[in-house]
Motif scaffolding. Structure first.
Motif, PDB file in Angstrom:
ATOM      1  N   CYS A  78      46.177  12.743 -66.838  1.00 50.76           N
ATOM      2  CA  CYS A  78      45.983  11.375 -67.319  1.00 50.76           C
ATOM      3  C   CYS A  78      47.086  10.999 -68.299  1.00 50.76           C
ATOM      4  CB  CYS A  78      44.622  11.231 -68.001  1.00 50.76           C
ATOM      5  SG  CYS A  78      43.203  11.502 -66.927  1.00 50.76           S
ATOM      6  N   LYS A  79      47.366  11.892 -69.250  1.00 46.11           N
ATOM      7  CA  LYS A  79      48.405  11.620 -70.252  1.00 46.11           C
ATOM      8  C   LYS A  79      49.800  11.649 -69.627  1.00 46.11           C
ATOM      9  CE  LYS A  79      46.317  14.804 -72.704  1.00 46.11           C
ATOM     10  NZ  LYS A  79      45.959  15.795 -73.759  1.00 46.11           N
ATOM     11  N   LEU A  80      50.000  12.557 -68.683  1.00 46.15           N
ATOM     12  CA  LEU A  80      51.300  12.659 -68.011  1.00 46.15           C
ATOM     13  C   LEU A  80      51.611  11.383 -67.232  1.00 46.15           C
ATOM     14  CD1 LEU A  80      53.782  14.280 -67.058  1.00 46.15           C
ATOM     15  CD2 LEU A  80      52.359  15.170 -65.195  1.00 46.15           C
ATOM     16  N   LYS A  81      50.667  10.919 -66.419  1.00 46.02           N
ATOM     17  CA  LYS A  81      50.896   9.733 -65.599  1.00 46.02           C
ATOM     18  C   LYS A  81      51.009   8.474 -66.456  1.00 46.02           C
ATOM     19  CE  LYS A  81      50.980  11.985 -61.790  1.00 46.02           C
ATOM     20  NZ  LYS A  81      52.301  12.208 -61.127  1.00 46.02           N
ATOM     21  N   PHE A  82      50.236   8.403 -67.540  1.00 43.36           N
ATOM     22  CA  PHE A  82      50.350   7.259 -68.428  1.00 43.36           C
ATOM     23  C   PHE A  82      51.729   7.230 -69.080  1.00 43.36           C
ATOM     24  CE2 PHE A  82      50.022   5.352 -72.661  1.00 43.36           C
ATOM     25  CZ  PHE A  82      49.600   4.071 -72.314  1.00 43.36           C
ATOM     26  N   GLY A  83      52.215   8.398 -69.477  1.00 45.86           N
ATOM     27  CA  GLY A  83      53.548   8.476 -70.062  1.00 45.86           C
ATOM     28  C   GLY A  83      54.619   8.013 -69.085  1.00 45.86           C
ATOM     29  N   GLU A  84      54.448   8.337 -67.805  1.00 47.14           N
ATOM     30  CA  GLU A  84      55.410   7.897 -66.795  1.00 47.14           C
ATOM     31  C   GLU A  84      55.332   6.390 -66.583  1.00 47.14           C
ATOM     32  OE1 GLU A  84      55.605  11.995 -64.106  1.00 47.14           O
ATOM     33  OE2 GLU A  84      54.367  10.308 -63.454  1.00 47.14           O
ATOM     34  N   LEU A  85      54.135   5.837 -66.619  1.00 46.65           N
ATOM     35  CA  LEU A  85      53.986   4.380 -66.504  1.00 46.65           C
ATOM     36  C   LEU A  85      54.673   3.681 -67.670  1.00 46.65           C
ATOM     37  CD1 LEU A  85      50.892   2.282 -65.533  1.00 46.65           C
ATOM     38  CD2 LEU A  85      51.950   1.898 -67.756  1.00 46.65           C
ATOM     39  N   LYS A  86      54.489   4.206 -68.862  1.00 48.92           N
ATOM     40  CA  LYS A  86      55.024   3.573 -70.068  1.00 48.92           C
ATOM     41  C   LYS A  86      56.538   3.714 -70.170  1.00 48.92           C
ATOM     42  CE  LYS A  86      54.386   5.603 -74.031  1.00 48.92           C
ATOM     43  NZ  LYS A  86      53.799   6.110 -75.302  1.00 48.92           N
ATOM     44  N   ALA A  87      57.053   4.903 -69.922  1.00 47.24           N
ATOM     45  CA  ALA A  87      58.480   5.165 -70.150  1.00 47.24           C
ATOM     46  C   ALA A  87      59.349   4.881 -68.930  1.00 47.24           C
ATOM     47  CB  ALA A  87      58.677   6.615 -70.598  1.00 47.24           C
ATOM     48  N   LYS A  88      58.843   5.240 -67.749  1.00 47.38           N
ATOM     49  CA  LYS A  88      59.660   5.116 -66.544  1.00 47.38           C
ATOM     50  C   LYS A  88      59.257   3.927 -65.671  1.00 47.38           C
ATOM     51  CE  LYS A  88      60.291  10.148 -66.374  1.00 47.38           C
ATOM     52  NZ  LYS A  88      60.133  11.368 -65.545  1.00 47.38           N
ATOM     53  N   ARG A  89      58.056   3.401 -65.926  1.00 42.82           N
ATOM     54  CA  ARG A  89      57.533   2.252 -65.181  1.00 42.82           C
ATOM     55  C   ARG A  89      57.530   2.518 -63.670  1.00 42.82           C
ATOM     56  NH1 ARG A  89      59.140  -3.502 -67.257  1.00 42.82           N
ATOM     57  NH2 ARG A  89      56.958  -3.779 -66.677  1.00 42.82           N
ATOM     58  N   ILE A  90      57.101   3.706 -63.284  1.00 41.32           N
ATOM     59  CA  ILE A  90      57.054   4.048 -61.864  1.00 41.32           C
ATOM     60  C   ILE A  90      55.691   3.750 -61.244  1.00 41.32           C
ATOM     61  CG2 ILE A  90      58.865   5.784 -62.064  1.00 41.32           C
ATOM     62  CD1 ILE A  90      56.764   7.928 -62.158  1.00 41.32           C
ATOM     63  N   TYR A  91      54.767   3.247 -62.067  1.00 42.93           N
ATOM     64  CA  TYR A  91      53.473   2.802 -61.549  1.00 42.93           C
ATOM     65  C   TYR A  91      53.184   1.405 -62.104  1.00 42.93           C
ATOM     66  CZ  TYR A  91      53.099   7.871 -61.091  1.00 42.93           C
ATOM     67  OH  TYR A  91      53.347   9.186 -60.812  1.00 42.93           O
ATOM     68  N   ARG A  92      52.519   0.595 -61.293  1.00 41.30           N
ATOM     69  CA  ARG A  92      52.071  -0.703 -61.799  1.00 41.30           C
ATOM     70  C   ARG A  92      50.747  -0.553 -62.533  1.00 41.30           C
ATOM     71  NH1 ARG A  92      54.413  -4.656 -63.542  1.00 41.30           N
ATOM     72  NH2 ARG A  92      55.783  -4.558 -61.720  1.00 41.30           N
ATOM     73  N   TYR A  93      49.915   0.348 -62.040  1.00 43.95           N
ATOM     74  CA  TYR A  93      48.616   0.570 -62.673  1.00 43.95           C
ATOM     75  C   TYR A  93      48.134   1.984 -62.403  1.00 43.95           C
ATOM     76  CZ  TYR A  93      46.652  -0.227 -57.986  1.00 43.95           C
ATOM     77  OH  TYR A  93      46.364  -0.156 -56.641  1.00 43.95           O
ATOM     78  N   ILE A  94      47.217   2.431 -63.252  1.00 39.33           N
ATOM     79  CA  ILE A  94      46.537   3.714 -63.059  1.00 39.33           C
ATOM     80  C   ILE A  94      45.053   3.494 -63.302  1.00 39.33           C
ATOM     81  CG2 ILE A  94      46.390   6.151 -63.711  1.00 39.33           C
ATOM     82  CD1 ILE A  94      49.155   5.900 -64.984  1.00 39.33           C
TER      83      ILE A  94
END
Length: 200
Positions: free
Chosen positions: A77-93
């Protein structure tokens, strides 16, 4: 905290920081869904839950206090959120509670939109979710904010709503970077207009 004169505390059971929270759903009264929502208390055994009322034979309620609450958070959860925030590779989780842990349920690619996100939430189950919202201000400035949504539809089971409600704050603390929080029980409460008004 205010306690009435009819409430007694078992001090020996109070504020045990070492107890693992395995019974978070007992934080709230249990509602018997098969009995038209009639409220009944859990069995009279000491657990690690916060302020769980127990009725004695004389009708007095005893509250067993413990400082632990919430469920564990899976590292993904923390890993994917970090990727959304820093790399913007997801629109939503979207996250769900599985047993006693919060886990990743699904993710949306950057080219997905808010409609895709809204459609990903089940109509009869609770979820947590984060959405990377891009918008333009009245000054024509491009911005983005991470929206946290606590989804608790009316048709979800009462017990599930209680578990998600009691675990929300602890889970949010694990996601550093949330800028807006929204709670919704119906799609109309998380419309694009509402999202934008909260983000601006």
């Amino acid at each position: 905290m205010v306690v009435s004169r009819d409430v007694k505390f078992d001090e020996d059971a109070s504020w045990n920081w070492e107890v693992n929270e395995d019974f978070v759903n007992e934080f709230f009264p249990f509602f018997d869904e098969d009995n038209e929502g009639e409220e009944t208390w859990q069995p009279s055994t000491i657990t690690s839950s916060l302020f769980v009322p127990r009725s004695s034979q004389d009708g007095t309620y005893y509250f067993y206090a413990n400082a632990a609450s919430g469920t564990a958070v899976d590292d993904e959860c923390k890993l994917k959120f970090g990727e959304l925030k820093a790399k913007r590779i997801y629109r939503y989780i979207v996250f769900r509670i599985d047993g006693q842990r919060v886990v990743v349920d699904k993710m949306g690619s950057p080219d997905e939109n808010y409609d895709n996100f809204s459609a990903s939430l089940p109509s009869d189950e609770c979820r947590y979710a984060v959405f990377d919202f891009d918008f333009t201000t009245d000054e024509n400035v491009q911005k983005s904010k991470i929206i946290f949504i606590a989804w608790s539809p009316e048709s979800a089971r009462v017990r599930m709503k209680m578990v998600y409600a009691s675990s929300k704050d602890r889970f949010k603390r694990e996601l550093d970077g949330i800028q807006v929080e929204l709670q919704a029980t119906d799609p109309s409460e998380m419309s694009m207009d509402i999202i934008k008004s909260r983000a601006v």
